[in-house]
Each structure stands twice: as structure tokens, then as C-alpha cells.
Design a protein around this motif. Sequence first.
Motif: not given
Length: 271
Positions: A85, A87, A169-170, A133, A180
Motif C-alpha cells: 500500500h 504510494f 496509480d499510487r 512511478y 488512505q
Amino acid sequence: MYRFLLSWRWAAFALLAALLVPTMVELGFWQFHRHQDRVARNGLITQSLTAAPVPFDSVSKPGYTVPKDLTWRTMSATGQYDPGHEFVIRNRTEPDGSSIGYFVITPLTLADGNGSVLVNRGWVDSGGDAASYPTVPAPPTGQVTVTGRLRADETPESSGIKVRGKLPDRQFQLINSGQQAELTGGPVLGGYLELAASAPAQGDSPILLSEPDHSSIGPHMAYAVQWWLFAGLVPVGLVVLARREAREGPDAEAESEAESEAGADPAPVAV
């Protein structure tokens, strides 16, 4: 000698001075109060940073709002990182630099089962493009104890950052525990921890963020003194101007009369 002070011109000067002096005095006190606030803030931050760490979950809970007097308080938490999880936060500046990159936020699942804590592990450089990312060093595995600074959840109002459109994403723009918690469905303690140390050490890790400046007092006191000096100079300037006009006024008038007489046509001579 000073009858000119009753003129409209000097009445305008007096009115302007009457407006300027209290305004400058008030501006001086405004800067002085900003100086006092800065000194008090520095003292609170120093006290918070030097205090013995307290467990994060002894202060915070899901939905908790970090008050100003606890911001920067030294906290600790023990548990396991949850890289699934993890980010990043976009458009953040490198510590002590000007490069723009990302903050890496990794949840730490607490060993006592009280939920998870968002841990800002530091800064990394941008990826190949805005949609990619970034390369992020993996967090330590197994149980770790982290120590850092308590920070309040970021909101558009508190940060001035406007959340616009859908992000990759993230990737997010704000560090917000409530956001969150909604995304993960699990309990996330309010606020977040800005990492300062880890046991065991992180090894290859993001660049840790620096402590906030709590030694500089800024220029506010100097500005206050300047405004008060300006306020004192206004009446002094009026007095100097009035004395000069009183001294030079009669001479100028006499000189003007002499020039007028010298230039006048001679009187006609009777025949």
C-alpha cells in the motif's frame, strides 16, 4: 513669523502626518507581534524535537486531527512496513535543494494491532516521465521501530495545493490518512510520521527530510524598528521644514520686493 502654518498647504501636511504616524506605529506592532509568534513557534518546535519519543498510537487514533501544539512532536512506532500500500506524493522539493520529485509514504502496520501509521520515508527523484512511478528503495522487512516527527494530515486548505484530475496509480498530491483509510478499508491513525531514524536502519533509502528551521527569527523585529523610526521622523521632518520656511520666508519676500522695485518703470518727470 509662523503664520504660514495656518495656510491650507500646512493644514494638508498636518493631516497627512496625523494619518501616517499611527499607521506606521501600527505596522511596527504588527511586525513585532509576528516576531513574537516566530520566537514562540521556534520554542515550541525545539521543545517538541528534543522531547523523549512517545508511541504514536498513544496520541493518535483513526480520524484524529493533530493540533498545532503537537506538530513536530517526537513519536515512535513499532511494526512492519506494508509495501503493498505504499504510494508517493507528487511535486515535492528535495531537502536543501531545488529538484522536484516525490515523497515516499509507506504504511507501517503496528505490532499491537491498533491500525497503521503513514510514514514519510523521504524524498526520491522523479521517474522517467510524469506518469511513471519513480524508483523507490524497498523498506526494511520484518519488525522495525521508527522514530520521527508528528505531522498533521494535509488538506487543500492547509497546504494550498489544489487537487486536480485523476493521477497515475499510487500517486497523490496530499498526505492524508483519511483518504488512505477510505482506499485501503483499514484503520489508519490520524496524521503521519516524518521519519528521522529507523531500527534496524533503512540501508538504501529515500533521502530523509530535514528538521524544520527553529533557530532563525526572521527580519520582523528589524522591520518593526524601521516602521517606528519612520513614525518618529514624520513630526521631526515637519518641524525642520517649518523652521526652514520660517527662516527663509521673510528673506525671500524681501528679495522679491527688491527685484520688483528694481524692475519697475521710473516715475514720469514733471515738465
